[in-house]
Design a protein around this motif. Structure first.
Motif, PDB file in Angstrom:
ATOM      1  N   ALA A 125      53.341  27.161  32.187  1.00  0.00           N
ATOM      2  CA  ALA A 125      52.429  27.950  33.007  1.00  0.00           C
ATOM      3  C   ALA A 125      52.098  27.199  34.297  1.00  0.00           C
ATOM      4  O   ALA A 125      52.091  25.968  34.336  1.00  0.00           O
ATOM      5  N   GLU A 126      51.845  27.963  35.349  1.00  0.00           N
ATOM      6  CA  GLU A 126      51.507  27.344  36.628  1.00  0.00           C
ATOM      7  C   GLU A 126      50.244  26.499  36.481  1.00  0.00           C
ATOM      8  O   GLU A 126      49.217  26.983  35.984  1.00  0.00           O
ATOM      9  N   PRO A 127      50.271  25.231  36.884  1.00  0.00           N
ATOM     10  CA  PRO A 127      49.097  24.360  36.683  1.00  0.00           C
ATOM     11  C   PRO A 127      47.868  24.817  37.440  1.00  0.00           C
ATOM     12  O   PRO A 127      46.741  24.507  37.048  1.00  0.00           O
ATOM     13  N   ASP A 128      48.052  25.576  38.541  1.00  0.00           N
ATOM     14  CA  ASP A 128      46.879  25.974  39.312  1.00  0.00           C
ATOM     15  C   ASP A 128      46.023  26.997  38.560  1.00  0.00           C
ATOM     16  O   ASP A 128      44.848  27.172  38.874  1.00  0.00           O
ATOM     17  N   ILE A 129      46.589  27.663  37.542  1.00  0.00           N
ATOM     18  CA  ILE A 129      45.790  28.624  36.772  1.00  0.00           C
ATOM     19  C   ILE A 129      44.696  27.891  36.002  1.00  0.00           C
ATOM     20  O   ILE A 129      43.513  28.250  36.071  1.00  0.00           O
ATOM     21  N   THR A 130      45.081  26.846  35.277  1.00  0.00           N
ATOM     22  CA  THR A 130      44.090  26.072  34.537  1.00  0.00           C
ATOM     23  C   THR A 130      43.099  25.408  35.481  1.00  0.00           C
ATOM     24  O   THR A 130      41.883  25.398  35.228  1.00  0.00           O
ATOM     25  N   ARG A 131      43.601  24.854  36.592  1.00  0.00           N
ATOM     26  CA  ARG A 131      42.701  24.211  37.552  1.00  0.00           C
ATOM     27  C   ARG A 131      41.719  25.218  38.123  1.00  0.00           C
ATOM     28  O   ARG A 131      40.516  24.934  38.255  1.00  0.00           O
ATOM     29  N   TYR A 132      42.198  26.401  38.465  1.00  0.00           N
ATOM     30  CA  TYR A 132      41.330  27.418  39.073  1.00  0.00           C
ATOM     31  C   TYR A 132      40.175  27.784  38.136  1.00  0.00           C
ATOM     32  O   TYR A 132      39.012  27.830  38.554  1.00  0.00           O
ATOM     33  N   TYR A 133      40.500  28.017  36.864  1.00  0.00           N
ATOM     34  CA  TYR A 133      39.469  28.458  35.920  1.00  0.00           C
ATOM     35  C   TYR A 133      38.641  27.307  35.352  1.00  0.00           C
ATOM     36  O   TYR A 133      37.638  27.546  34.681  1.00  0.00           O
ATOM     37  N   THR A 134      39.055  26.078  35.627  1.00  0.00           N
ATOM     38  CA  THR A 134      38.280  24.925  35.177  1.00  0.00           C
ATOM     39  C   THR A 134      37.425  24.336  36.287  1.00  0.00           C
ATOM     40  O   THR A 134      36.272  23.951  36.068  1.00  0.00           O
ATOM     41  N   GLU A 135      37.974  24.286  37.519  1.00  0.00           N
ATOM     42  CA  GLU A 135      37.302  23.584  38.607  1.00  0.00           C
ATOM     43  C   GLU A 135      36.788  24.479  39.728  1.00  0.00           C
ATOM     44  O   GLU A 135      35.903  24.055  40.490  1.00  0.00           O
ATOM     45  N   VAL A 136      37.330  25.692  39.849  1.00  0.00           N
ATOM     46  CA  VAL A 136      37.006  26.521  41.021  1.00  0.00           C
ATOM     47  C   VAL A 136      36.161  27.737  40.651  1.00  0.00           C
ATOM     48  O   VAL A 136      35.112  27.974  41.257  1.00  0.00           O
ATOM     49  N   PHE A 137      36.600  28.485  39.664  1.00  0.00           N
ATOM     50  CA  PHE A 137      36.001  29.787  39.374  1.00  0.00           C
ATOM     51  C   PHE A 137      35.367  29.784  37.993  1.00  0.00           C
ATOM     52  O   PHE A 137      35.976  29.329  37.023  1.00  0.00           O
ATOM     53  N   VAL A 138      34.147  30.335  37.896  1.00  0.00           N
ATOM     54  CA  VAL A 138      33.453  30.453  36.616  1.00  0.00           C
ATOM     55  C   VAL A 138      33.697  31.855  36.062  1.00  0.00           C
ATOM     56  O   VAL A 138      33.212  32.850  36.613  1.00  0.00           O
ATOM     57  N   GLU A 139      34.463  31.928  34.994  1.00  0.00           N
ATOM     58  CA  GLU A 139      34.806  33.214  34.388  1.00  0.00           C
ATOM     59  C   GLU A 139      33.706  33.743  33.477  1.00  0.00           C
ATOM     60  O   GLU A 139      33.572  34.961  33.294  1.00  0.00           O
ATOM     61  N   ALA A 140      32.893  32.860  32.917  1.00  0.00           N
ATOM     62  CA  ALA A 140      31.977  33.240  31.841  1.00  0.00           C
ATOM     63  C   ALA A 140      31.053  34.391  32.221  1.00  0.00           C
ATOM     64  O   ALA A 140      30.788  35.277  31.399  1.00  0.00           O
ATOM     65  N   ASP A 141      30.546  34.406  33.461  1.00  0.00           N
ATOM     66  CA  ASP A 141      29.622  35.466  33.839  1.00  0.00           C
ATOM     67  C   ASP A 141      30.217  36.431  34.863  1.00  0.00           C
ATOM     68  O   ASP A 141      29.494  37.182  35.517  1.00  0.00           O
ATOM     69  N   ARG A 142      31.541  36.444  34.988  1.00  0.00           N
ATOM     70  CA  ARG A 142      32.182  37.293  35.997  1.00  0.00           C
ATOM     71  C   ARG A 142      31.805  38.761  35.836  1.00  0.00           C
ATOM     72  O   ARG A 142      31.583  39.480  36.820  1.00  0.00           O
ATOM     73  N   LEU A 143      31.731  39.237  34.590  1.00  0.00           N
ATOM     74  CA  LEU A 143      31.476  40.655  34.358  1.00  0.00           C
ATOM     75  C   LEU A 143      30.030  41.050  34.644  1.00  0.00           C
ATOM     76  O   LEU A 143      29.714  42.239  34.648  1.00  0.00           O
ATOM     77  N   ASP A 144      29.163  40.057  34.883  1.00  0.00           N
ATOM     78  CA  ASP A 144      27.759  40.338  35.193  1.00  0.00           C
ATOM     79  C   ASP A 144      27.408  40.094  36.655  1.00  0.00           C
ATOM     80  O   ASP A 144      26.319  40.458  37.102  1.00  0.00           O
TER      81      ASP A 144
END
Length: 279
Positions: A7-26
């Motif tokens: 998998a592209e390494p930037d996917i894990t980096r994005y969701y770990t260091e850049v973007f917070v997914e946990a509250d995205r739907l709110d």
């Protein structure tokens, strides 16, 4: 099992260091609309609880936790270790492991239903998306549904326009994304692929699944909600939900949604769409 490119390494980096997914739907009106409509569609399309549900690419567990609370037995798989850890900590009623949607160490027919509510977003190569769908079909018992979400080809340009973020820097990137479906991470998002509705149908069939039923999730009013900052208790939000429901299977309107949800049942007649006319 076949060997896949990592998998592209930037996917894990994005969701770990850049973007917070946990509250995205709110966080936004569109996120709340996406959650409302997705939960409604899952309620209609999944087997009645209790069922064994495999949530592949389930992130930190927003849908897995909700499904477990409804009485389903849910196992979540996600590529991002931080998501798996958050799902375990937040929703003790589910199980969760790190894994790649294209190849999972689970037995055939492990689930009554399998969800792919994220993996197809982040596989830019068609062969990988087909592999993920084929794996979901393998893991689903005969007659069970495979449900997969994709990001609409039109979503990025619509969303960034509403935010006032279309400038000379990213205009060319957005035009390229619209032409090819492949997102350039310089746009601010990670490695991703954006679908046209017909491509979802093509990829399901290529994976050996029947022609899927394709639903528009948010409908055409989601950019208006974001522009106006509409809350879930406001009249316009309710009207947007009703509009999305009215147009959810209309081929002429599907692409106006930010997300599409496709469903097909394993072992069904491959020539007929699940739930009605093909999109």
């Amino acid at each position: 099992m076949p060997q896949h490119r990592p998998a592209e390494p930037d996917i894990t980096r994005y969701y770990t260091e850049v973007f917070v997914e946990a509250d995205r739907l709110d966080r936004s009106p569109q996120g709340r609309l996406e959650a409302w409509r997705t939960r409604d569609l899952l309620t209609r399309l999944l087997p009645a609880p209790p069922a064994e549900v495999l949530d592949v690419g389930g992130g930190p567990g927003a849908y897995a936790g909700w499904l477990a609370a409804a009485g389903h037995r849910v196992h979540l798989v996600d590529l991002v270790p931080a998501h798996v850890a958050a799902a375990r900590a937040t929703y003790p009623g589910i199980t969760a492991t790190v894994g790649d949607a294209r190849s999972l160490p689970l037995p055939d027919g492990a689930a009554d239903a399998t969800l792919l509510l994220g993996p197809l977003y982040h596989l830019p190569d068609r062969a990988d998306r087909v592999a993920a769908l084929r794996e979901a079909a393998r893991l689903t018992r005969p007659g069970g549904p495979v449900l997969a979400a994709v990001i609409s080809r039109n979503a990025a340009l619509m969303d960034l326009t509403v935010q006032g973020r279309v400038d000379e820097h990213n205009r060319a990137l957005l035009r390229g994304e619209y032409a090819t479906g492949v997102n350039d991470p310089r746009s601010g998002f990670t490695t991703a692929y954006f679908h046209r509705p017909a491509q979802v149908v093509d990829e399901f069939v290529a994976a050996g699944l029947p022609v899927p039923a394709v639903y528009g999730v948010e409908g055409p009013l989601w950019p208006v909600l974001n522009a106006l900052g509409t809350g879930p208790a406001e009249r316009l939000f309710a009207d947007a939900v009703a509009c999305a429901e009215a147009f959810e299977r209309d081929p002429a309107v599907l692409g106006a949604s930010a997300h599409l949800l496709a469903v097909a049942h394993t072992g069904a007649d491959r020539s007929r769409p699940a739930g009605g006319t093909s999109a």
